[in-house]
Design an enzyme around this catalytic site. Structure first.
Site, PDB file in Angstrom:
ATOM      1  N   TYR A   1       0.843  -1.200   0.000  1.00 38.65           N
ATOM      2  CA  TYR A   1       0.000   0.000   0.000  1.00 38.65           C
ATOM      3  C   TYR A   1       0.872   1.241   0.000  1.00 38.65           C
ATOM      4  O   TYR A   1       2.022   1.222   0.437  1.00 38.65           O
ATOM      5  CB  TYR A   1      -0.950   0.007   1.209  1.00 38.65           C
ATOM      6  CG  TYR A   1      -0.260   0.188   2.546  1.00 38.65           C
ATOM      7  CD1 TYR A   1      -0.008   1.459   3.062  1.00 38.65           C
ATOM      8  CD2 TYR A   1       0.121  -0.918   3.303  1.00 38.65           C
ATOM      9  CE1 TYR A   1       0.617   1.623   4.293  1.00 38.65           C
ATOM     10  CE2 TYR A   1       0.758  -0.766   4.533  1.00 38.65           C
ATOM     11  CZ  TYR A   1       0.999   0.501   5.023  1.00 38.65           C
ATOM     12  OH  TYR A   1       1.624   0.674   6.239  1.00 38.65           O
ATOM     13  N   CYS A   2       0.320   2.336  -0.527  1.00 40.93           N
ATOM     14  CA  CYS A   2       1.002   3.629  -0.534  1.00 40.93           C
ATOM     15  C   CYS A   2      -0.072   4.714  -0.586  1.00 40.93           C
ATOM     16  O   CYS A   2      -1.266   4.419  -0.470  1.00 40.93           O
ATOM     17  CB  CYS A   2       1.983   3.742  -1.700  1.00 40.93           C
ATOM     18  SG  CYS A   2       1.243   3.451  -3.320  1.00 40.93           S
ATOM     19  N   THR A   3       0.318   5.965  -0.761  1.00 39.90           N
ATOM     20  CA  THR A   3      -0.630   7.075  -0.641  1.00 39.90           C
ATOM     21  C   THR A   3      -1.805   6.956  -1.600  1.00 39.90           C
ATOM     22  O   THR A   3      -2.961   6.891  -1.184  1.00 39.90           O
ATOM     23  CB  THR A   3       0.088   8.418  -0.863  1.00 39.90           C
ATOM     24  OG1 THR A   3       1.221   8.500   0.002  1.00 39.90           O
ATOM     25  CG2 THR A   3      -0.850   9.585  -0.594  1.00 39.90           C
TER      26      THR A   3
ATOM     27  N   ILE B   1      -4.042   4.408   0.153  1.00 40.18           N
ATOM     28  CA  ILE B   1      -4.576   4.788   1.463  1.00 40.18           C
ATOM     29  C   ILE B   1      -5.710   5.791   1.314  1.00 40.18           C
ATOM     30  O   ILE B   1      -6.694   5.757   2.070  1.00 40.18           O
ATOM     31  CB  ILE B   1      -3.454   5.395   2.326  1.00 40.18           C
ATOM     32  CG1 ILE B   1      -2.315   4.399   2.502  1.00 40.18           C
ATOM     33  CG2 ILE B   1      -3.989   5.820   3.696  1.00 40.18           C
ATOM     34  CD1 ILE B   1      -1.003   5.034   2.952  1.00 40.18           C
TER      35      ILE B   1
END
Length: 312
Positions: free
Chosen positions: A200-202, A229
């Site tokens: 996961y990332c921004t 996210i």
């Protein structure tokens, strides 16, 4: 008759009513002429009065822009009218009006600098060979089915994870995306190669690449959180598996997904919970570190602590 004072007051009221928005999106798709796309995007964003950052490469576009809502809508509408970008997943958030200092539109070898441009291949459907996309609901279903066997793997740098991350997530010891290759080849995470790993990332773009790199290095069951996210927070707010604040790359520096969210970060001076990053006062350093509003107002802890002996 409208007096000068009344006119100024009316103008201020109109400006106060202006709704500022920030959009974040990316599209992986082959672009035959990145420079031509850059020129078009710069003219479009500038004509709409937007500020922010747009990166173009032979593999697509990555953009974060802000401005008045009507101007942003116009930009989005025209951008999505271009066939290669029509499927762009636009993520909206509320801005402050001065979120970016300027407009920057550049062509680069990679949309995200993992320094692996030859390892990533794209077609009209996106990145080839990446992890399976999981929407927020599908992520929860996977966890219901597989329980503690599921591993969250943070695709951001370690500093971003200081103020917020998924519960129980692995946070790699990296300062930039350039560090990920050495990190995942170090052997630290080999024990997870046969477990379901959710990256996961921004907003999702870093995981498009990271999931490919992990699969190419022997991780057998790799997923990526679709929309990142941001999309997860829009869906579950503070009631899901995300804890704390989200680091963002504009003047806001952080955002939360509802009232009552508590940052996981702690002030280096007093230990109080805070999502506030500040720059080290040492001009030769300028590293970001966490300091709460009270300590900032009091002028306490001006430096990051690791460079006090250098030029101070």
């Amino acid at each position: 008759m409208v007096t000068g004072a009344s006119a100024v007051g009316a103008l201020n009221t109109i400006e106060a009513m202006s709704v500022q928005k920030i959009v974040l999106f990316y599209v992986f798709t082959p672009l035959a002429d990145p420079e031509a796309v850059r020129l078009w995007q710069h003219a479009l964003a500038e004509g709409c009065g937007l500020k922010g950052r747009v990166i173009i490469s032979k593999d697509g576009i990555n953009a974060t822009l802000g401005g008045d809502i009507d101007d942003v809508k116009k930009y989005v509408r025209i951008t999505k009218s271009y066939e290669p970008f029509k499927k762009a997943d636009i993520k909206w958030s509320t801005g402050q009006g001065d979120d970016f200092p300027r407009l920057s539109v550049k062509v680069r070898p990679e949309l995200v600098t993992f320094t692996t441009p030859d390892e990533i291949k794209v077609d009209a459907d996106g990145v080839i060979g990446g992890g399976e996309h999981l929407k927020p609901g599908a992520l929860h279903k996977l966890i219901e089915e597989r329980g503690d066997d599921v591993v969250f793997f943070d695709g951001r740098n370690a500093m971003e994870a200081e103020i917020g991350r998924f519960r129980g997530a692995i946070v790699p010891d990296v300062e930039t995306t350039r560090d990920f290759i050495d990190e995942i080849e170090s052997g630290k995470y080999d024990e997870y190669k046969d477990r379901p790993v959710v990256t996961y990332c921004t907003g999702g773009i870093r995981c498009e690449v990271l999931s490919v790199l992990m699969k190419n290095r022997g991780f057998n069951e790799v997923y990526q959180l679709d929309g990142g996210i941001v999309r997860y927070g829009e869906t579950y707010g503070n009631s899901g598996l995300w804890d704390g604040s989200l680091y963002v790359f504009d003047k806001r520096m952080h955002m939360e997904f509802g009232s009552g969210a508590e940052s996981l970060g702690s002030c280096l001076e007093c230990g109080k919970r805070t999502p506030k990053f500040v720059n080290c006062a040492n001009e030769s350093c300028r590293q970001q570190f966490l300091r709460c509003e009270d300590c900032t107002r009091a002028g306490l802890h001006p430096t990051c602590g690791s460079c006090v002996s250098v030029g101070m």
